[in-house]
Write an enzyme that holds these catalytic residues in place. Structure first.
Site, PDB file in Angstrom:
ATOM      1  N   ARG A  15       0.792  -1.233   0.000  1.00 49.53           N
ATOM      2  CA  ARG A  15       0.000   0.000   0.000  1.00 49.53           C
ATOM      3  C   ARG A  15       0.829   1.290   0.000  1.00 49.53           C
ATOM      4  O   ARG A  15       0.294   2.381   0.052  1.00 49.53           O
ATOM      5  CB  ARG A  15      -0.986  -0.015   1.175  1.00 49.53           C
ATOM      6  CG  ARG A  15      -2.183  -0.907   0.888  1.00 49.53           C
ATOM      7  CD  ARG A  15      -3.026  -1.081   2.121  1.00 49.53           C
ATOM      8  NE  ARG A  15      -2.372  -1.922   3.124  1.00 49.53           N
ATOM      9  CZ  ARG A  15      -2.720  -1.966   4.403  1.00 49.53           C
ATOM     10  NH1 ARG A  15      -3.679  -1.182   4.861  1.00 49.53           N
ATOM     11  NH2 ARG A  15      -2.098  -2.781   5.228  1.00 49.53           N
ATOM     12  N   TYR A 104       9.057  -4.470  14.734  1.00 52.38           N
ATOM     13  CA  TYR A 104       8.720  -4.377  13.314  1.00 52.38           C
ATOM     14  C   TYR A 104       9.489  -3.209  12.684  1.00 52.38           C
ATOM     15  O   TYR A 104       9.579  -2.135  13.278  1.00 52.38           O
ATOM     16  CB  TYR A 104       7.227  -4.085  13.128  1.00 52.38           C
ATOM     17  CG  TYR A 104       6.275  -5.190  13.519  1.00 52.38           C
ATOM     18  CD1 TYR A 104       6.714  -6.457  13.875  1.00 52.38           C
ATOM     19  CD2 TYR A 104       4.901  -4.954  13.496  1.00 52.38           C
ATOM     20  CE1 TYR A 104       5.809  -7.449  14.214  1.00 52.38           C
ATOM     21  CE2 TYR A 104       3.994  -5.945  13.838  1.00 52.38           C
ATOM     22  CZ  TYR A 104       4.459  -7.192  14.202  1.00 52.38           C
ATOM     23  OH  TYR A 104       3.560  -8.163  14.544  1.00 52.38           O
ATOM     24  N   LYS A 353      31.903  27.460  -2.225  1.00 51.03           N
ATOM     25  CA  LYS A 353      32.136  26.013  -2.202  1.00 51.03           C
ATOM     26  C   LYS A 353      33.588  25.770  -1.879  1.00 51.03           C
ATOM     27  O   LYS A 353      34.455  26.447  -2.439  1.00 51.03           O
ATOM     28  CB  LYS A 353      31.791  25.417  -3.576  1.00 51.03           C
ATOM     29  CG  LYS A 353      31.863  23.911  -3.618  1.00 51.03           C
ATOM     30  CD  LYS A 353      32.397  23.362  -4.937  1.00 51.03           C
ATOM     31  CE  LYS A 353      33.875  23.618  -5.077  1.00 51.03           C
ATOM     32  NZ  LYS A 353      34.486  23.058  -6.284  1.00 51.03           N
ATOM     33  N   SER A 407      34.561  45.298  -8.239  1.00 52.51           N
ATOM     34  CA  SER A 407      33.339  44.642  -8.700  1.00 52.51           C
ATOM     35  C   SER A 407      33.560  43.929 -10.023  1.00 52.51           C
ATOM     36  O   SER A 407      34.344  44.377 -10.859  1.00 52.51           O
ATOM     37  CB  SER A 407      32.236  45.682  -8.904  1.00 52.51           C
ATOM     38  OG  SER A 407      31.942  46.291  -7.669  1.00 52.51           O
ATOM     39  N   ARG A 442      41.740  44.768 -18.262  1.00 53.87           N
ATOM     40  CA  ARG A 442      40.534  44.929 -19.080  1.00 53.87           C
ATOM     41  C   ARG A 442      40.828  45.910 -20.199  1.00 53.87           C
ATOM     42  O   ARG A 442      41.813  46.657 -20.149  1.00 53.87           O
ATOM     43  CB  ARG A 442      39.370  45.449 -18.247  1.00 53.87           C
ATOM     44  CG  ARG A 442      39.666  46.721 -17.474  1.00 53.87           C
ATOM     45  CD  ARG A 442      38.389  47.392 -17.013  1.00 53.87           C
ATOM     46  NE  ARG A 442      38.425  47.947 -15.679  1.00 53.87           N
ATOM     47  CZ  ARG A 442      38.752  49.215 -15.383  1.00 53.87           C
ATOM     48  NH1 ARG A 442      39.124  50.058 -16.320  1.00 53.87           N
ATOM     49  NH2 ARG A 442      38.711  49.626 -14.135  1.00 53.87           N
TER      50      ARG A 442
HETATM   51  C1  UD1 Z   1       0.521  -8.097  13.138  1.00 50.26           C
HETATM   52  C2  UD1 Z   1       0.034  -8.955  14.317  1.00 50.26           C
HETATM   53  C3  UD1 Z   1      -1.169  -8.289  14.971  1.00 50.26           C
HETATM   54  C4  UD1 Z   1      -0.808  -6.872  15.416  1.00 50.26           C
HETATM   55  C5  UD1 Z   1      -0.257  -6.093  14.241  1.00 50.26           C
HETATM   56  C6  UD1 Z   1       0.274  -4.763  14.695  1.00 50.26           C
HETATM   57  C7  UD1 Z   1       0.475 -11.305  13.805  1.00 50.26           C
HETATM   58  C8  UD1 Z   1      -0.102 -12.552  13.279  1.00 50.26           C
HETATM   59  N1  UD1 Z   1      -0.340 -10.262  13.830  1.00 50.26           N
HETATM   60  O1  UD1 Z   1      -0.522  -8.102  12.179  1.00 50.26           O
HETATM   61  O2  UD1 Z   1      -1.619  -9.036  16.093  1.00 50.26           O
HETATM   62  O3  UD1 Z   1      -1.949  -6.219  15.948  1.00 50.26           O
HETATM   63  O4  UD1 Z   1       0.824  -6.789  13.619  1.00 50.26           O
HETATM   64  O5  UD1 Z   1       0.648  -4.000  13.592  1.00 50.26           O
HETATM   65  O6  UD1 Z   1       1.621 -11.259  14.173  1.00 50.26           O
HETATM   66  N2  UD1 Z   1       6.523  -9.515   8.250  1.00 50.26           N
HETATM   67  C9  UD1 Z   1       7.605 -10.234   7.800  1.00 50.26           C
HETATM   68  N3  UD1 Z   1       7.410 -11.448   7.226  1.00 50.26           N
HETATM   69  C10 UD1 Z   1       6.193 -11.990   7.093  1.00 50.26           C
HETATM   70  C11 UD1 Z   1       5.077 -11.274   7.582  1.00 50.26           C
HETATM   71  C12 UD1 Z   1       5.265 -10.039   8.163  1.00 50.26           C
HETATM   72  O7  UD1 Z   1       8.744  -9.778   7.897  1.00 50.26           O
HETATM   73  O8  UD1 Z   1       6.109 -13.111   6.579  1.00 50.26           O
HETATM   74  C13 UD1 Z   1       6.728  -8.214   8.863  1.00 50.26           C
HETATM   75  C14 UD1 Z   1       6.097  -7.092   8.059  1.00 50.26           C
HETATM   76  O9  UD1 Z   1       7.028  -6.544   7.156  1.00 50.26           O
HETATM   77  C15 UD1 Z   1       5.710  -6.094   9.138  1.00 50.26           C
HETATM   78  C16 UD1 Z   1       5.456  -6.965  10.366  1.00 50.26           C
HETATM   79  O10 UD1 Z   1       6.084  -8.191  10.115  1.00 50.26           O
HETATM   80  O11 UD1 Z   1       6.771  -5.237   9.461  1.00 50.26           O
HETATM   81  C17 UD1 Z   1       3.977  -7.181  10.630  1.00 50.26           C
HETATM   82  O12 UD1 Z   1       3.399  -7.762   9.509  1.00 50.26           O
HETATM   83  P1  UD1 Z   1       1.956  -7.381   9.054  1.00 50.26           P
HETATM   84  O13 UD1 Z   1       1.593  -8.192   7.893  1.00 50.26           O
HETATM   85  O14 UD1 Z   1       1.823  -5.915   8.961  1.00 50.26           O
HETATM   86  O15 UD1 Z   1       1.116  -7.912  10.313  1.00 50.26           O
HETATM   87  P2  UD1 Z   1      -0.353  -7.577  10.629  1.00 50.26           P
HETATM   88  O16 UD1 Z   1      -1.235  -8.452   9.817  1.00 50.26           O
HETATM   89  O17 UD1 Z   1      -0.560  -6.127  10.579  1.00 50.26           O
END
Ligand code: UD1
Ligand code: CA
Length: 459
Positions: A15, A104, A353, A407, A442
């Protein structure tokens, strides 16, 4: 027992509609992931693992020359099969005797103090969740508690029943574990849920099944756990962060004329009685000395500004060292490598510079001074240009103390103007001028008497 942090950053960030990986999008001038890494560092973590997947290469390259690169253990998650799966990818490199904190990469404003408390709360049970009470729980995992108030499970919105959906306490995603227990629990997770993913959150119900009490910490600061899923959320978080920073510097003694119209993108420190007018952007690492006044619409990047300096409106400074009581602008452009010694003056439409302007020297109007050394108390007249570049190589100009450059002088480098020497206005100076002499280079003016102006032709 020490702490290891696992940062999840493999997600696609669909998104954002961007070619840039989501976690590299800047918030107040710093990639979101950098902020998370800094928060991880601030907890005193022993090791930092970053799980990347989508555009891994690009994310890793971003840190190649950063001081963090040596500290980061990069982990590849080739398929994004869920948060539980992502954490599992890092676990083989984690010492089972340690504690693990999961962060995250797209939750950029974490506070180290809260994280440290969460890790402490993890204690004997080996599991702790950072939760938030929010008016907007939509889309997030809900914290389910029993009638004693103990957490029994976390239910994702897509798996929740109608009653669970009314719960306003949500999982921020930030969790702490004992590494050994986390390993055991993750081995048991499956994909029997609405999204067909391995959920990290399933560990909560497993801990309960093991007879453990899941610890929790509830934060009041929603921004600090706010995740970024699109650019609207990023922009809103940016505004709130900028406002907070402005309030902070104002509280600490800087006069900010409009709290909503100053941008700090990086780290700037301030002396006493600094005054910042509207639309000032401070980028990278800066120090602003005592009693400095920064005029409106000014950009200052990676620079040190000495005390009592005044920077007038619409000036742009990058990689500069400004010493005491200098006068800059309006409309000055000070490019990298500019040093202004005490009481130097740079006026409107002047570009510098790789140039040192000595104590009390002035370049007041419409000039380009590059690859130059100007000693003390020299006066560089309006329209003076250093011709520092022959199309291939660059050469130096040296203007010695007390010189007076007329100048519109073109100084063809390499060239030296001696102490107290003078150039005639409009001169093209191609050879060195000895101390104290006047150089005129000049064409001579001729006055032609009885000159008739051309007249309009008729056909
Ligand atoms: C997750 C939590 C949810 C929480 C929310 C908060 C789980 C199942 N759910 O949901 O309870 O309220 O975060 O924002 O944990 N990512 C990976 N690899 C993957 C999947 C995700 O690295 O395979 C990373 C994403 O890049 C992101 C983070 O993990 O930074 C969270 O993933 P996202 O898909 O946003 O989780 P939510 O469904 O929002
Ligand atoms: Ca999310």
């Amino acid at each position: 027992m020490s702490l290891e942090v696992i940062i999840l950053a493999a997600g696609k960030g669909t998104r954002m509609y961007s070619d840039l990986p989501k976690v590299l999008h800047p918030l107040a001038g710093q990639a979101m992931l950098t902020r998370v890494i800094e928060a991880a560092e601030a907890t005193g973590a022993d090791k930092i693992h970053v799980v990347t997947g989508f555009q891994s290469e690009m994310v890793r390259n971003h840190y190649q020359d950063s001081p963090y690169n040596d500290r980061i253990h990069w982990v590849e998650q080739t398929e994004q099969l869920g948060t539980g799966h992502a954490v599992s990818q890092a676990l083989p490199a984690v010492d089972p005797d340690n504690q693990v904190l999961v962060l995250y990469g797209d939750v950029p404003l974490l506070e180290a103090e809260t994280l440290t408390k969460l890790v402490a709360a993890c204690g004997d049970s080996g599991i702790a969740v950072l939760t938030l009470d929010t008016a907007n729980p939509a889309g997030l995992g809900r914290i389910v508690r029993n009638n004693k108030g103990d957490i029994t499970e976390i239910v994702e919105e897509k798996d929740a029943n109608i009653e669970q959906k009314t719960i306003t306490e949500i999982n921020t995603g930030i969790m702490a574990f004992s590494a050994a227990k986390l390993k055991a629990w993750l081995e048991k997770t499956n994909t029997n849920n609405a999204q067909g993913e391995y959920y990290l959150t399933d560990t909560v119900a497993m801990a309960c099944a093991d007879g453990l009490k899941v610890s929790s910490l509830t934060t009041e600061d929603e921004d600090s756990v706010q995740g970024v899923n699109n650019r609207l959320q990023l922009a809103e978080l940016e505004r709130r962060l900028q406002r907070k920073q402005a309030e902070q510097i104002a509280s600490n003694g800087t006069t900010v004329l409009n709290l909503d119209r100053v941008e700090i993108r990086g780290h700037t420190t301030f002396g006493k009685d600094v005054v910042i007018d509207i639309n000032v952007i401070l980028e990278g690492d800066n120090h602003i000395g005592d009693r400095v006044r920064i005029g409106p619409n000014t950009v200052i990047k990676n620079s040190r500004i000495g005390s009592d300096t005044c920077i007038e409106a619409f000036s742009h400074l990058e990689d500069c060292e400004i010493q005491l009581a200098c006068q800059i602008g309006p409309y000055a452009r000070l490019r990298p490598g500019t040093v202004l010694c005490d009481k130097a003056k740079i006026g409107n439409f002047v570009e510098t510079k790789k140039t040192v302007i000595g104590k009390g020297s002035k370049v007041n109007h419409l000039s380009y001074i590059g690859d130059a050394q100007v000693d003390e108390a020299a006066n560089v007249g309006a329209g003076t240009i250093t011709c520092n570049y022959d199309g291939v190589n660059k050469y130096k100009t040296h203007i010695k103390s007390n010189a007076f450059i007329g100048s519109n002088t073109a100084l063809v480098a390499p060239v030296t103007v001696g102490m107290g020497a003078t150039t005639g206005a409009g001169s093209v100076i191609t050879s060195d001028i000895p101390d104290g002499q006047l150089a005129i280079g000049r064409g001579k003016q001729r006055n032609i008497p009885n000159w008739k102006r051309p007249t309009k032709k008729t056909d």
